[in-house]
Design a protein around this motif. Structure first.
Motif, PDB file in Angstrom:
ATOM      1  N   LEU A   9       1.038  -1.129  -0.002  1.00 34.74           N
ATOM      2  CA  LEU A   9       0.013  -0.093   0.042  1.00 34.74           C
ATOM      3  C   LEU A   9       0.883   1.248  -0.094  1.00 34.74           C
ATOM      4  N   VAL A  10       1.680   1.336   1.122  1.00 33.23           N
ATOM      5  CA  VAL A  10       2.603   2.595   0.952  1.00 33.23           C
ATOM      6  C   VAL A  10       3.670   2.614  -0.257  1.00 33.23           C
ATOM      7  N   GLY A  11       4.046   1.372  -0.607  1.00 36.58           N
ATOM      8  CA  GLY A  11       4.717   1.557  -2.032  1.00 36.58           C
ATOM      9  C   GLY A  11       3.899   2.187  -3.266  1.00 36.58           C
ATOM     10  N   GLY A  12       2.608   1.664  -3.326  1.00 45.48           N
ATOM     11  CA  GLY A  12       1.939   1.854  -4.428  1.00 45.48           C
ATOM     12  C   GLY A  12       1.514   3.640  -4.214  1.00 45.48           C
ATOM     13  N   LEU A  13       1.397   4.161  -2.930  1.00 43.52           N
ATOM     14  CA  LEU A  13       0.965   5.480  -2.748  1.00 43.52           C
ATOM     15  C   LEU A  13       2.173   6.217  -3.087  1.00 43.52           C
ATOM     16  N   ALA A  14       3.409   5.708  -2.651  1.00 47.30           N
ATOM     17  CA  ALA A  14       4.729   6.461  -3.012  1.00 47.30           C
ATOM     18  C   ALA A  14       4.974   6.682  -4.348  1.00 47.30           C
ATOM     19  N   ALA A  15       4.490   5.242  -5.407  1.00 47.50           N
ATOM     20  CA  ALA A  15       4.507   5.511  -6.918  1.00 47.50           C
ATOM     21  C   ALA A  15       3.947   6.446  -7.258  1.00 47.50           C
ATOM     22  N   LEU A 135       7.610  -4.362  -7.454  1.00 50.32           N
ATOM     23  CA  LEU A 135       8.452  -5.537  -7.430  1.00 50.32           C
ATOM     24  C   LEU A 135       9.720  -5.638  -6.513  1.00 50.32           C
ATOM     25  N   LEU A 136      10.373  -4.241  -6.533  1.00 48.30           N
ATOM     26  CA  LEU A 136      11.411  -4.164  -5.294  1.00 48.30           C
ATOM     27  C   LEU A 136      11.024  -4.075  -4.041  1.00 48.30           C
ATOM     28  N   ALA A 137       9.729  -3.244  -3.777  1.00 49.22           N
ATOM     29  CA  ALA A 137       9.359  -3.325  -2.294  1.00 49.22           C
ATOM     30  C   ALA A 137       8.766  -4.234  -1.997  1.00 49.22           C
ATOM     31  N   ALA A 138       7.762  -4.759  -2.533  1.00 47.56           N
ATOM     32  CA  ALA A 138       7.066  -5.623  -1.937  1.00 47.56           C
ATOM     33  C   ALA A 138       7.302  -7.408  -2.526  1.00 47.56           C
ATOM     34  N   ILE A 165      13.269  23.271 -12.835  1.00 44.83           N
ATOM     35  CA  ILE A 165      12.007  22.850 -12.025  1.00 44.83           C
ATOM     36  C   ILE A 165      11.891  23.141 -10.692  1.00 44.83           C
ATOM     37  N   GLY A 166      10.635  23.285 -10.361  1.00 45.49           N
ATOM     38  CA  GLY A 166      10.617  23.973  -8.874  1.00 45.49           C
ATOM     39  C   GLY A 166      11.176  22.920  -7.961  1.00 45.49           C
ATOM     40  N   TRP A 167      11.490  23.371  -6.721  1.00 45.92           N
ATOM     41  CA  TRP A 167      12.046  22.554  -5.707  1.00 45.92           C
ATOM     42  C   TRP A 167      10.958  21.951  -5.066  1.00 45.92           C
ATOM     43  N   TRP A 168       9.721  22.151  -5.119  1.00 46.02           N
ATOM     44  CA  TRP A 168       8.743  21.339  -4.465  1.00 46.02           C
ATOM     45  C   TRP A 168       8.341  20.198  -4.917  1.00 46.02           C
ATOM     46  N   TRP A 169       8.698  19.934  -6.678  1.00 52.15           N
ATOM     47  CA  TRP A 169       8.537  18.709  -7.176  1.00 52.15           C
ATOM     48  C   TRP A 169       9.193  17.606  -6.512  1.00 52.15           C
ATOM     49  N   PHE A 170      10.077  18.122  -5.807  1.00 48.31           N
ATOM     50  CA  PHE A 170      11.176  17.055  -5.350  1.00 48.31           C
ATOM     51  C   PHE A 170      10.659  16.336  -4.029  1.00 48.31           C
ATOM     52  N   VAL A 171       9.696  17.239  -3.459  1.00 52.04           N
ATOM     53  CA  VAL A 171       9.030  16.581  -2.091  1.00 52.04           C
ATOM     54  C   VAL A 171       8.433  15.394  -2.219  1.00 52.04           C
ATOM     55  N   PRO A 172       7.174  15.257  -3.098  1.00 55.44           N
ATOM     56  CA  PRO A 172       6.392  14.069  -2.701  1.00 55.44           C
ATOM     57  C   PRO A 172       7.198  12.799  -3.141  1.00 55.44           C
ATOM     58  N   PRO A 173       8.086  12.730  -4.068  1.00 54.49           N
ATOM     59  CA  PRO A 173       8.695  11.554  -4.215  1.00 54.49           C
ATOM     60  C   PRO A 173       9.557  11.123  -3.020  1.00 54.49           C
ATOM     61  N   ALA A 174      10.391  12.216  -2.649  1.00 51.70           N
ATOM     62  CA  ALA A 174      11.059  11.936  -1.425  1.00 51.70           C
ATOM     63  C   ALA A 174      10.194  11.557  -0.069  1.00 51.70           C
ATOM     64  N   VAL A 175       9.009  12.420   0.256  1.00 49.91           N
ATOM     65  CA  VAL A 175       8.358  11.782   1.182  1.00 49.91           C
ATOM     66  C   VAL A 175       7.891  10.469   1.016  1.00 49.91           C
ATOM     67  N   GLY A 176       7.277   9.917  -0.200  1.00 51.25           N
ATOM     68  CA  GLY A 176       6.959   8.896  -0.370  1.00 51.25           C
ATOM     69  C   GLY A 176       7.946   7.718   0.041  1.00 51.25           C
ATOM     70  N   ALA A 179       8.282   7.549   3.580  1.00 52.09           N
ATOM     71  CA  ALA A 179       7.393   6.543   4.046  1.00 52.09           C
ATOM     72  C   ALA A 179       7.479   5.238   3.967  1.00 52.09           C
ATOM     73  N   MET A 180       8.085   5.015   2.862  1.00 50.18           N
ATOM     74  CA  MET A 180       8.342   3.547   2.374  1.00 50.18           C
ATOM     75  C   MET A 180       9.340   2.734   3.446  1.00 50.18           C
ATOM     76  N   LEU A 181      10.441   3.858   3.697  1.00 53.86           N
ATOM     77  CA  LEU A 181      11.509   3.360   4.679  1.00 53.86           C
ATOM     78  C   LEU A 181      11.093   2.956   5.957  1.00 53.86           C
ATOM     79  N   ILE A 182      10.442   3.863   6.277  1.00 56.39           N
ATOM     80  CA  ILE A 182       9.656   3.993   7.937  1.00 56.39           C
ATOM     81  C   ILE A 182       9.120   2.613   7.750  1.00 56.39           C
ATOM     82  N   THR A 183       8.024   2.497   6.883  1.00 53.17           N
ATOM     83  CA  THR A 183       7.144   1.265   6.788  1.00 53.17           C
ATOM     84  C   THR A 183       8.072  -0.230   7.026  1.00 53.17           C
ATOM     85  N   GLU A 184       9.048   0.036   6.065  1.00 52.29           N
ATOM     86  CA  GLU A 184       9.823  -1.336   5.886  1.00 52.29           C
ATOM     87  C   GLU A 184      10.508  -1.561   7.360  1.00 52.29           C
TER      88      GLU A 184
END
Lengths: 789, 342
Positions: A9-15, A135-138, A165-176, A179-184
């Motif tokens: 779930l978390v992987g899907g959201l992050a993707a 594939l990689l995460a789950a 490119i705006g710096w804010w675009w970096f935030v969503p993938p980074a947060v995702g 979140a995956m690392l924390i979950t794992e």
């Protein structure tokens, strides 16, 4: 929820969030829904496959099939059997759509309209990211590697937009990814067993709070650092935070290149930043034009280098041939030391014409006609080399007496047939009073430098015949057009001519060294005179180039040439090295820069550095004082708030002084422990007692009365306490006051809190679900009871 | 004795009227502090080297509570009780508790008067301003409870008639924790009625030597003159009642007693009455300090003496040699102090 499901779930959201940066590339956002559905389908397929214990690779295959089916529905629904089933005509449609897409991608500049073809690419891209992450995460449980596909969206956007490119675009993938690392990690910790604590077991989660909190803090700090530090790093224009700045005429990054000299010329002149190109030092300690390449062929559209093979026999290590046409006895030599900056690269080696010896690393070869030095594998960033060039002394009279050109160079008067009439007419008109080649050339130059022409860098670039006709009509242009026009007109008049591209001499840095920068890039015509060879002329107006070279001016009409001082026509000068341009002439440097003359700049730099350092050192204390000021201002006249401000201030002072401050203790016991730790004199102790009792009173008494001079007393105590401390401690209090630690802790705490909330959102939703379920169940039970009775 | 109790009285006068802080002036506590000082000096002349114990005893007196002095024989329990009673010009009764003491000896009894042919009430030992109950654990539970009911109700009911007790009314009970033979230890519920339990502790070497010098021949008790009277005490107690307790401090007191109920080291926590006693004692403690408002510090200082005798450590805590006092002082360290007005 099992750990697998959670990770999926978390992987899907992050993707899902990781493809958001691609929005930057498209005109409309509607594709996100379709791409998102593709990702959901792919992730769900993976999950079901794992549930059914299908081997990992087979699951990936299933995901591919589902992705293809979804794509088919999107772009080939009309061909599907029963509207949903793949048909045999699908592959053809796929090929057609992807071909269209590829074409659209190469045709349109960003942001692109979302055509069917581009949609197909977006959906396949997003689906592939989801598949790889899943594939990689789950599947393979290698969560860290899932960061690579997660970064794909951002990286692709950044690459296409050229880093713009705006710096804010970096935030969503980074947060995702975080979140995956924390979950794992939680999943991994849970493998050690469940916590016995009631709170945790009721949530079905292992008690990993402390661990997770630390992880989140590290993550949050890393993210802040990643986004924040580039913003304050010296390269501001390329920092994430500068957003969509830059652009314009600037190239990518700082490095400037000259591969196509004419194209690069205006771009370099228009760069917002004036990048260092090289420094040189000549043995005669004077300024020289630095040439990089000669454009000796004009095809009616553009001046370019003629086809000239440079065989291995023409390596510069063996020395260069004598310059064509030069017939002087033993001209003096000038030694040059060049030092190229890290930001400049070129296929051609910057040199002063005519070079005779060059000492440089690498495979550099010369062209016999032009003495251009070229390499197939250019990497001159940061290199140093030396060269020896000839000093050719010539004067106007010599040139005037030059004979007809050698047949070797006769083809350098070739022009296309369809030359616009304005060019030829003007050439005839301007030179009607001149008899010999030199007089014609001098007349042309004088005309170009006259008041009729305006130097204007914003003109459309171009040297085609029509562009030149426009230039001659508008009388407005920059060096490229001046040089090209003069060269064409000279050829028309029978003088062999070509265009040289290089740099004006640059600014004098002191100690015989000149600095050449990107704004110094320049083009000028070279005309051939028998016995002297190729001779530099300067038709570009004085505003940019300074005084015209002495040898290019006819002795009798030197005065009205331009406003610059009349050149001394009797003195001999080098026609190729621009020896007349003296370092102390302020018109020497063209473009936007004014020279700083001979004053060395380093003391200024040192002072500036000191000022900056001083400002930086004061910054923390300044911020702390600002916080204090703000605190007191907010407190206003309210006695309780003032006491609170005084207490907060006191806590900072005490920590600045290096003592501990127990936030859980009462004011009185804090006061006691401070008095015990610090060796206070009676007056300071009494002051501290006063501050303590003010706080006690404000906090716990029935009514707090106003206390006069509380702020002053607090400040007084601060000074008294710090005075008792060693210098090291006081320095520390100056450089990093406790106030800033508090501020930092506050920010980090807030971020951590937000992350906590995000993370516990799932738990809250579950709890809510449960409550809802219970309520529904009890309601049903009541209804059943009611029915039963 | 827990850390907060080690309150340094020497630091008090300095903080009594803070420099530059305009005193809210709601209450004039000068009379009270002065009286308390006189009492302290007077009692200190008899019970030497125990200023903390005397201060606590005075706190209980002003807070209208009852005092339980529990310690080994011969450390001055009875002396403290008696000198406290003697220092105030008021009625004092001393009841020596023995196994054969009857409840009616404590409360009083209705006796048939042959002359008037009516029942006449003969007041028992409890009818006094200060009642010294010596060795209270030697009496039978029946008698103990008779006293304890009076303590709580401040009235005595005999044969359907209710007789109110005078104010101030204070019971100072002593008991010996060592001797077990022939004693009836006070049950938890009854200990709860004492505001403070005090352990005297042994005097220091120098104090003990000085005691030999001064009290070799006679006790100072004989020379003790009353320094105040019951009426004055009533007025001062009224003052103490109106000492201000902010919501923050109330919350803190509740949080502290609440913590004893959830502490894993205790099998019995403090009662709501304990909270009440704690706040009342803190008021008196603040007033003795010359303050008309209570600080968290007051609560902290009194948490040990007020709470320790009401709580029961678990067996595990006892095995870990943790007594009630150390558990309470740990809780004092754990419960966060309120920042101010909520």
């Amino acid at each position: 929820m099992s750990s697998h499901t959670r990770l999926t779930l978390v992987g899907g959201l992050a993707a899902l969030v990781s493809v958001l940066p691609l929005l930057e590339l498209t005109l409309e956002a509607s594709w996100v829904l379709r791409a998102g559905l593709a990702m959901i389908l792919v992730t769900a397929t993976g999950h079901v496959a794992r549930r059914l214990r299908v081997p990992v690779l087979l699951a990936a295959l299933a995901q591919l099939v589902v992705l293809a089916w979804w794509l088919g529905l999107l772009i080939a629904a009309d061909l599907a059997w029963f509207g949903v089933l793949p048909s045999t005509t699908w592959p053809d449609r796929f090929v057609a759509v992807f071909t269209d897409g590829a074409e659209a991608i190469t045709t349109f500049s960003t942001p692109v309209p979302v055509t069917q073809g581009i949609l197909a690419y977006l959906v396949v891209g997003a689906g592939s990211i989801a598949m790889l992450v899943d594939l990689l995460a789950a599947g393979l449980r290698r969560v860290v590697f899932a960061g690579v596909p997660l970064a794909a969206g951002y990286t692709a956007t950044a690459a296409i937009e050229g880093g713009d490119i705006g710096w804010w675009w970096f935030v969503p993938p980074a947060v995702g990814f975080l979140a995956m690392l924390i979950t794992e990690s939680r999943v991994r910790v849970s493998a050690w067993g469940r916590s016995a604590s009631r709170a945790a077991s009721s949530r079905g989660l292992p008690e990993t709070d402390a661990l997770a909190r630390n992880g989140r803090r590290v993550g949050a700090m890393a993210l802040i650092a990643a986004v924040g530090i580039p913003a304050f790093a010296p390269v501001l224009s390329d920092g994430l935070v500068s957003g969509r700045g830059g652009g314009g005429g600037g190239g990518d990054g700082r490095t400037i290149r000259t591969d196509n000299p004419i194209l690069d010329l205006q771009r370099n002149l228009n760069r917002p930043d004036n990048v260092d190109v090289l420094r040189y030092r000549a043995s005669d300690e004077s300024a020289h034009y630095i040439r990089i390449v000669t454009l000796d062929s004009f095809d009616g559209e553009v001046w370019q280098t003629s086809d000239r093979p440079v065989p291995e026999s023409q390596r510069v290590v063996d020395g260069l041939p004598p310059p064509p046409g030069l017939d002087l006895d033993d001209p003096p030599e000038i030694e040059f030391q060049f030092s190229v900056s890290e930001d400049y690269n070129s296929r051609w080696l910057p040199l002063a014409y005519p070079a005779q010896e060059i000492d440089i690393q690498g495979d550099w070869r010369y062209d016999t006609d032009t003495l251009d030095v070229v390499s197939t594998d250019p990497s001159i960033e940061g290199t140093e080399y030396t060269a020896v060039s000839l000093e050719i002394s010539v004067d106007a009279a010599t040139l005037q007496e030059a004979g007809p050109p050698d047949s070797d160079v006769a083809d350098l008067t070739e022009l296309p047939d369809d030359l616009p009439d304005i060019v030829t007419d003007l050439a005839d008109e301007v030179t009607k009073d001149a008899d010999d080649h030199f007089s014609k050339a001098a007349a042309l130059q004088q005309w170009f430098r006259g008041p009729e022409f305006t130097y204007d860098i914003s003109t459309q670039p171009g040297t085609s015949a029509t562009a030149l006709a426009d230039f001659l009509t508008d009388r407005r242009g920059y060096c490229e057009q001046f040089a090209a026009s003069m060269a064409i007109m000279a050829r028309y008049l029978g003088i062999p001519a070509r265009v040289a591209v290089g740099f004006t001499p640059g600014i004098f840095e002191g100690d015989g060294t000149y600095l050449v920068r990107s704004h110094d890039m320049h083009a000028w015509p070279e005309l051939y005179f028998e016995g002297v060879g190729w001779t530099l002329f300067e038709p570009t107006p004085a505003g940019r180039t300074g005084t015209a070279p002495t040898w290019t001016v006819l002795p009798q009409d030197s005065a009205p040439d331009d406003e610059s001082p009349a050149p001394d026509s009797t003195s001999t000068s080098s026609p190729t090295g621009g020896q007349d341009v003296r370092p102390d002439e302020d018109s020497l440097v063209g473009g936007t820069d004014t020279t700083s003359g001979g004053t060395p700049t380093w003391p200024l730099a040192v002072i500036a550095a000191l000022v900056v350092l001083g400002a930086l050192a004061w910054l923390p204390l300044g911020l702390a004082r600002w916080r204090s000021w703000h605190r007191w201002r907010r407190a206003g006249e309210d006695p309780e708030a003032m006491a609170a401000a005084s207490w907060a201030e006191l806590s900072e002072v005490v920590r600045d002084a290096g003592f501990s401050w127990d936030t859980a203790a009462t004011p009185r016991s804090v006061g006691r422990s401070v008095s015990a730790a610090a060796t206070l004199d009676d007056e300071s102790a009494r002051l501290l007692g006063h501050l303590v009792s003010v706080t006690e009173h404000a906090r716990y008494a029935r009514r707090a009365g106003p206390v006069p001079e509380l702020r002053e007393d607090t400040e007084l105590f601060r000074q008294r306490l710090l005075r008792t401390r060693p210098v090291k401690r006081r320095l520390r209090a100056f450089l990093w006051p406790a106030s800033l630690s508090d501020a930092r802790a506050g920010v980090v705490g807030k971020i951590s809190e937000v992350l906590d909330r995000v993370e516990s959102a799932g738990d809250r939703i579950r709890a809510w679900e449960q409550r809802f379920a219970i309520r529904t169940r009890s309601a049903t039970a009541r209804n059943t009871d009611a029915d039963g009775t | 004795m827990p850390e907060p109790l080690a309150h340094d009285p020497a630091s008090r006068p300095a903080a009594a009227v803070p420099v530059g802080v305009p005193h809210s002036g709601e209450l004039d506590l000068a009379d009270l502090t002065e009286t308390a000082d006189r009492l302290q000096t007077a009692i200190g002349g008899v019970v030497e080297g125990k200023p903390e114990s005397i201060e606590l005893a005075l706190t209980v007196l002003f807070a209208e509570g009852h005092l339980l002095i529990e310690d080994v024989p011969g450390v001055g329990k009875t002396m403290l009780a008696k000198s406290l009673a003697r220092a105030i010009d008021c009625s004092v009764r001393r009841i020596q508790f023995t196994p054969d003491l009857m409840p009616s000896d404590v409360t009083g009894v209705s006796v048939f008067n042959q002359e008037s042919r009516e029942f006449e009430f003969k007041p028992g030992g409890v009818f006094a301003n200060v009642v010294v109950g010596d060795e209270i654990n030697r009496a039978s539970p029946k008698t103990q409870s008779a006293l304890l009911e009076c303590m709580e109700e401040r009235q005595v009911t005999v044969d359907g008639t209710t007789y109110p007790l005078d104010t101030p009314f204070m019971v100072v009970a002593t008991q010996n924790p060592i001797e077990m033979e022939g004693t009836y230890p006070l049950p938890e519920a009854q200990r709860d009625r004492f505001m403070v339990r005090l352990a005297m502790g042994y005097p220091s070497v120098s104090d003990e030597i000085q005691m030999i010098d001064t009290h070799g021949a006679h006790t100072g008790l004989d020379a003790l003159e009353p320094v105040t009277d019951a009426a004055h005490m009533r007025k001062l107690i009224g003052l103490v009642r109106s000492v201000y307790v902010s919501d923050a401090v109330k919350n803190y007191a509740v949080a502290l007693t609440g913590a004893t109920r959830t502490s894993p080291e205790l099998r019995l926590g403090a009662s709501p009455r304990a909270t009440l006693h704690l706040v009342r004692a803190a008021k008196a403690w603040a007033a003795l300090d010359g303050r008309d408002y209570v600080l968290p510090d007051d609560i902290q200082a009194l948490a040990g003496p007020v709470l320790a005798h009401r709580i029961l450590p678990t067996a595990e805590a006892q095995i870990g040699r943790r007594d009630a006092v150390s558990v309470v002082s740990d809780l004092v360290r754990q419960v966060p102090v309120p920042e101010g007005r909520p």
